[in-house]
Design a protein around this motif. Structure first.
Motif, PDB file in Angstrom:
ATOM      1  N   GLU A  30       1.048  -0.765  -0.477  1.00 45.40           N
ATOM      2  CA  GLU A  30       0.043   0.436  -0.124  1.00 45.40           C
ATOM      3  C   GLU A  30       1.129   0.847   0.187  1.00 45.40           C
ATOM      4  O   GLU A  30       1.469   2.733  -0.786  1.00 45.40           O
ATOM      5  CB  GLU A  30      -1.205  -0.088   1.538  1.00 45.40           C
ATOM      6  CG  GLU A  30      -1.805  -0.756   1.367  1.00 45.40           C
ATOM      7  CD  GLU A  30      -2.983  -1.571   2.587  1.00 45.40           C
ATOM      8  OE1 GLU A  30      -2.415  -0.203   3.372  1.00 45.40           O
ATOM      9  OE2 GLU A  30      -4.192  -2.148   2.464  1.00 45.40           O
ATOM     10  N   GLY A  31       1.674   1.168   0.554  1.00 45.21           N
ATOM     11  CA  GLY A  31       2.878   2.159   0.892  1.00 45.21           C
ATOM     12  C   GLY A  31       3.717   2.385  -0.633  1.00 45.21           C
ATOM     13  O   GLY A  31       3.612   3.662  -0.656  1.00 45.21           O
ATOM     14  N   GLN A  33       2.433   1.969  -3.142  1.00 45.96           N
ATOM     15  CA  GLN A  33       1.217   2.082  -4.806  1.00 45.96           C
ATOM     16  C   GLN A  33       2.882   1.643  -6.207  1.00 45.96           C
ATOM     17  O   GLN A  33       2.385   3.245  -6.872  1.00 45.96           O
ATOM     18  CB  GLN A  33       1.686   3.480  -4.622  1.00 45.96           C
ATOM     19  CG  GLN A  33       0.625   4.243  -3.451  1.00 45.96           C
ATOM     20  CD  GLN A  33      -0.642   4.346  -3.578  1.00 45.96           C
ATOM     21  OE1 GLN A  33      -1.342   5.654  -3.924  1.00 45.96           O
ATOM     22  NE2 GLN A  33      -1.666   3.355  -2.107  1.00 45.96           N
ATOM     23  N   LYS A  35       3.435   1.429  -9.328  1.00 51.11           N
ATOM     24  CA  LYS A  35       2.757   1.225 -10.511  1.00 51.11           C
ATOM     25  C   LYS A  35       2.571   0.397 -12.032  1.00 51.11           C
ATOM     26  O   LYS A  35       4.110  -0.421 -11.747  1.00 51.11           O
ATOM     27  CB  LYS A  35       2.714   2.537 -10.877  1.00 51.11           C
ATOM     28  CG  LYS A  35       2.256   4.028 -10.789  1.00 51.11           C
ATOM     29  CD  LYS A  35       3.307   5.381 -10.466  1.00 51.11           C
ATOM     30  CE  LYS A  35       4.380   5.650 -11.020  1.00 51.11           C
ATOM     31  NZ  LYS A  35       4.962   7.079 -11.259  1.00 51.11           N
ATOM     32  N   TYR A  40      10.907   0.079 -10.003  1.00 42.54           N
ATOM     33  CA  TYR A  40      10.991  -0.344  -8.055  1.00 42.54           C
ATOM     34  C   TYR A  40      12.594  -1.146  -7.754  1.00 42.54           C
ATOM     35  O   TYR A  40      13.317  -1.806  -8.170  1.00 42.54           O
ATOM     36  CB  TYR A  40       9.727  -1.031  -7.616  1.00 42.54           C
ATOM     37  CG  TYR A  40       8.470  -0.307  -8.327  1.00 42.54           C
ATOM     38  CD1 TYR A  40       8.895   0.861  -6.768  1.00 42.54           C
ATOM     39  CD2 TYR A  40       8.353   0.034  -9.128  1.00 42.54           C
ATOM     40  CE1 TYR A  40       7.038   1.234  -6.943  1.00 42.54           C
ATOM     41  CE2 TYR A  40       6.837   0.473  -9.437  1.00 42.54           C
ATOM     42  CZ  TYR A  40       6.735   1.863  -8.209  1.00 42.54           C
ATOM     43  OH  TYR A  40       5.527   2.488  -8.631  1.00 42.54           O
ATOM     44  N   ARG A  57       2.596  -6.557  -9.323  1.00 39.92           N
ATOM     45  CA  ARG A  57       1.627  -5.266  -9.712  1.00 39.92           C
ATOM     46  C   ARG A  57       2.632  -4.843 -10.934  1.00 39.92           C
ATOM     47  O   ARG A  57       1.945  -3.802 -11.435  1.00 39.92           O
ATOM     48  CB  ARG A  57       1.694  -4.373  -8.600  1.00 39.92           C
ATOM     49  CG  ARG A  57       1.351  -4.997  -7.459  1.00 39.92           C
ATOM     50  CD  ARG A  57       1.361  -4.625  -6.153  1.00 39.92           C
ATOM     51  NE  ARG A  57       0.771  -4.451  -5.422  1.00 39.92           N
ATOM     52  CZ  ARG A  57       0.552  -6.058  -4.380  1.00 39.92           C
ATOM     53  NH1 ARG A  57       1.340  -6.761  -4.626  1.00 39.92           N
ATOM     54  NH2 ARG A  57      -0.410  -6.076  -3.427  1.00 39.92           N
ATOM     55  N   ASP A 108      10.717   5.062  -9.159  1.00 35.66           N
ATOM     56  CA  ASP A 108       9.158   5.437  -8.529  1.00 35.66           C
ATOM     57  C   ASP A 108       9.194   4.799  -7.791  1.00 35.66           C
ATOM     58  O   ASP A 108       7.557   5.144  -6.466  1.00 35.66           O
ATOM     59  CB  ASP A 108       8.104   4.647  -9.282  1.00 35.66           C
ATOM     60  CG  ASP A 108       8.105   5.048 -10.787  1.00 35.66           C
ATOM     61  OD1 ASP A 108       7.943   6.752 -10.898  1.00 35.66           O
ATOM     62  OD2 ASP A 108       8.744   4.965 -11.226  1.00 35.66           O
ATOM     63  N   GLY A 109      10.263   4.225  -6.519  1.00 36.27           N
ATOM     64  CA  GLY A 109       9.803   2.920  -5.251  1.00 36.27           C
ATOM     65  C   GLY A 109      11.094   2.393  -4.699  1.00 36.27           C
ATOM     66  O   GLY A 109      11.766   2.254  -5.377  1.00 36.27           O
ATOM     67  N   ARG A 246       7.936   6.701  -4.087  1.00 38.14           N
ATOM     68  CA  ARG A 246       8.029   6.973  -2.272  1.00 38.14           C
ATOM     69  C   ARG A 246       9.250   5.909  -1.892  1.00 38.14           C
ATOM     70  O   ARG A 246      10.201   4.901  -2.674  1.00 38.14           O
ATOM     71  CB  ARG A 246       6.669   5.364  -2.255  1.00 38.14           C
ATOM     72  CG  ARG A 246       5.043   6.371  -2.087  1.00 38.14           C
ATOM     73  CD  ARG A 246       4.668   7.407  -1.789  1.00 38.14           C
ATOM     74  NE  ARG A 246       3.799   7.520  -1.565  1.00 38.14           N
ATOM     75  CZ  ARG A 246       2.186   7.370  -1.353  1.00 38.14           C
ATOM     76  NH1 ARG A 246       2.366   6.389  -0.728  1.00 38.14           N
ATOM     77  NH2 ARG A 246       1.232   8.038  -1.963  1.00 38.14           N
ATOM     78  N   ILE A 290       4.148   9.767   4.825  1.00 37.13           N
ATOM     79  CA  ILE A 290       2.533   9.128   4.278  1.00 37.13           C
ATOM     80  C   ILE A 290       1.958   8.356   5.555  1.00 37.13           C
ATOM     81  O   ILE A 290       2.642   7.575   5.709  1.00 37.13           O
ATOM     82  CB  ILE A 290       2.569   8.611   3.099  1.00 37.13           C
ATOM     83  CG1 ILE A 290       3.388   8.807   2.158  1.00 37.13           C
ATOM     84  CG2 ILE A 290       1.701   7.531   3.032  1.00 37.13           C
ATOM     85  CD1 ILE A 290       2.149   9.754   1.801  1.00 37.13           C
ATOM     86  N   GLU A 316       6.480  10.203   0.332  1.00 34.79           N
ATOM     87  CA  GLU A 316       6.826  10.166  -0.709  1.00 34.79           C
ATOM     88  C   GLU A 316       7.807  11.967  -0.664  1.00 34.79           C
ATOM     89  O   GLU A 316       7.744  12.593  -0.446  1.00 34.79           O
ATOM     90  CB  GLU A 316       4.933  10.979  -0.995  1.00 34.79           C
ATOM     91  CG  GLU A 316       5.013  11.057  -3.039  1.00 34.79           C
ATOM     92  CD  GLU A 316       3.867  11.763  -3.292  1.00 34.79           C
ATOM     93  OE1 GLU A 316       3.261  12.738  -3.265  1.00 34.79           O
ATOM     94  OE2 GLU A 316       2.923  10.576  -3.202  1.00 34.79           O
TER      95      GLU A 316
END
Length: 322
Positions: A30-31, A33, A35, A40, A57, A108-109, A246, A290, A316
């Protein structure tokens, strides 16, 4: 304390294989997120529980970058994700992520699951556990740097006490250091069980945890430069994250969590004003926290004891006008 790559039998979450559910899995997903077309980085692959969740994902255009100091973890990553063009693997500390060309296009993460993985704790030969007698090693990368046995053989009493106090918050650090130095004068330390027994012999009774817990934690952190790597890695993550990207960090003791909390606050909140000093430039935040720190639910802790001390913080990266 250990990192959250603990294995437990459980109903699968998000179709993750039931045999391997890492701590705070749902909260991490969840943290982050994730895409479908994002990039990542999992800086602490371990045995890949979180990494598999991210990969599920991602679409065909997504990218998953994996890092770990441990050559066994890297070998496992290669076997697990062989042939998946979306995955790139690099052996090394996450502190060096900014030197990896794969991260140059932005992330992105970033996920950091700190501490020791279950396989490292469970295999006596790695020398992390006082509960399983094995060679006194404690290196996450057993092919690099100084082992715990080598450090204990050469460090003076004051250095040993300082390490136990600083990284283990061990109140009996001086007494333990004195006992270690006295014993090694007649016989070197080569086994985890031997070191644990000497520590236990000089500790007062009545503590709820094993008397060697804090000392083993401290020595492991020192040998692997865990806190300095964390500080460097957080800076590198902020550098490489795209705006909107994130950062998710799971800590397992207060020293780690304190560094992560301070890092996020430093980049998210303006420092308190001091009327006696001239006004500084306007503070521009580069991170947004967050939510608050997250911990495991009761059912997860009941099923996986290693989740008891896990704390997740998520932030974030914000866009900053040029």
């Amino acid at each position: 304390m250990s990192k959250g790559d603990g294995t437990r039998q459980s109903a699968p979450a998000d179709h993750l294989p039931a045999l391997h559910l890492p701590v705070l899995y749902t909260q991490v997903m969840e943290g982050l997120q994730v895409k479908e077309d994002g990039t990542y980085l999992d800086g602490t692959f371990g045995r890949g529980g979180h990494a598999r969740g991210v990969l599920q994902r991602l679409g065909p255009g997504g990218r998953l970058l994996l890092m770990d100091k441990d050559p066994e973890a890297i070998a496992h990553a290669g076997q697990t994700f062989a042939g998946d063009a979306r995955v790139a693997i690099r052996r090394g500390s996450f502190a060096s992520m900014a030197q990896w060309d794969e991260t140059a296009g932005g992330l992105d993460g970033v996920l950091l699951d700190l501490g020791v993985s279950s396989p490292q704790l469970d295999v006596a030969e790695r020398g992390f556990s006082f509960g399983k007698d094995g060679p006194l090693d404690m290196r996450m990368d057993p092919e690099s740097g100084e082992s715990a046995a080598e450090w204990i053989a050469r460090a003076d009493e004051r250095e040993i006490a300082d390490v136990l106090w600083t990284y283990g918050e061990e109140k009996q650090s001086r007494r333990i250091a004195r006992a270690i130095v006295a014993r090694r004068a007649t016989q070197p330390f080569t086994r985890t069980g031997d070191l644990a027994a000497v520590i236990a012999s000089v500790m007062p009774r009545g503590d709820k945890i094993h008397p060697a817990t804090r000392s083993f934690q401290a020595i492991r952190i020192h040998i692997n430069r865990e806190l300095s790597d964390l500080e460097t890695g957080l800076d590198a993550a902020l550098e490489r994250l795209k705006p909107g990207g994130r950062l998710a960090v799971i800590s397992f003791h207060s020293l780690e969590d304190r560094i992560v909390k301070r890092f996020i606050n430093t980049h998210a909140k303006a420092p308190p004003a001091n009327r006696r000093l001239p006004a500084l430039d306007t503070f521009v935040p580069t991170l947004r926290a967050i939510g608050d720190a997250q911990k495991g639910e009761a059912d997860e802790i009941a099923a996986n004891a290693r989740a008891r001390s896990a704390v997740l913080r998520v932030a974030e990266k914000l866009a900053v006008d040029a």
